[in-house]
Design a protein around this motif. Structure first.
Motif, mmCIF file in Angstrom:
data_model
loop_
_atom_site.group_PDB
_atom_site.id
_atom_site.type_symbol
_atom_site.label_atom_id
_atom_site.label_comp_id
_atom_site.label_asym_id
_atom_site.label_seq_id
_atom_site.Cartn_x
_atom_site.Cartn_y
_atom_site.Cartn_z
ATOM 1 N N GLU A 5 76.642 105.523 -97.466
ATOM 2 C CA GLU A 5 77.515 105.202 -98.588
ATOM 3 C C GLU A 5 76.843 104.219 -99.546
ATOM 4 N N TYR A 6 75.901 103.441 -99.056
ATOM 5 C CA TYR A 6 75.178 102.505 -99.926
ATOM 6 C C TYR A 6 74.265 103.257 -100.890
ATOM 7 N N ASP A 7 73.701 104.368 -100.431
ATOM 8 C CA ASP A 7 72.862 105.184 -101.300
ATOM 9 C C ASP A 7 73.690 105.810 -102.414
ATOM 10 N N GLU A 8 74.927 106.162 -102.105
ATOM 11 C CA GLU A 8 75.808 106.741 -103.123
ATOM 12 C C GLU A 8 76.047 105.744 -104.254
ATOM 13 N N GLU A 9 76.188 104.490 -103.910
ATOM 14 C CA GLU A 9 76.388 103.453 -104.933
ATOM 15 C C GLU A 9 75.121 103.239 -105.760
ATOM 16 N N ARG A 10 73.957 103.338 -105.126
ATOM 17 C CA ARG A 10 72.690 103.090 -105.827
ATOM 18 C C ARG A 10 72.227 104.281 -106.649
ATOM 19 N N PHE A 11 72.514 105.507 -106.189
ATOM 20 C CA PHE A 11 72.020 106.714 -106.853
ATOM 21 C C PHE A 11 73.155 107.717 -107.066
ATOM 22 N N PRO A 12 74.177 107.381 -107.824
ATOM 23 C CA PRO A 12 75.343 108.272 -107.936
ATOM 24 C C PRO A 12 75.029 109.649 -108.502
ATOM 25 N N GLN A 29 72.218 111.444 -108.288
ATOM 26 C CA GLN A 29 71.498 112.239 -107.298
ATOM 27 C C GLN A 29 72.382 112.617 -106.120
#
Length: 93
Positions: free
Chosen positions: A27-34, A36
């Motif tokens: 879920e942290y990646d979703e915040e950083r790379f919405p 993608q």
């Protein structure tokens, strides 16, 4: 964090979908790379369900994080213990 269970799930997925490329996101990646994040297909639940169907894993419990939202949960899984047999063959030349 990649755990033994996650590793087993990845290996099982790749055995069923040879040639696919995978990426492990949180879920942290979703915040950083919405932007993608929207291009990836989520396969976690389907893969876990298939592992259960084939007897490689079982669900111990499902923990819902919010009483008013049944779509956000943690699945507590256990892997079925599997014994692998390997016989080495020697060859003489």
């Amino acid at each position: 964090m990649i755990t033994p269970s996650a590793t087993a799930m990845i290996a099982f997925y790749l055995l069923q979908n040879s040639g696919n490329t995978i990426i492990v996101l949180s879920e942290y990646d979703e915040e950083r790379f919405p932007a993608q994040f929207d291009t990836y297909r989520e396969v976690t639940d389907a893969t876990l369900d298939l592992m259960i169907e084939h007897g490689f894993a079982f669900e111990v419990k499902r923990e819902y994080l919010f009483a008013n939202d049944p779509t956000i949960y943690t699945r507590h899984m256990e892997l079925q213990e599997i014994t692998w047999a390997y016989r080495a063959h020697s060859a003489s030349f």
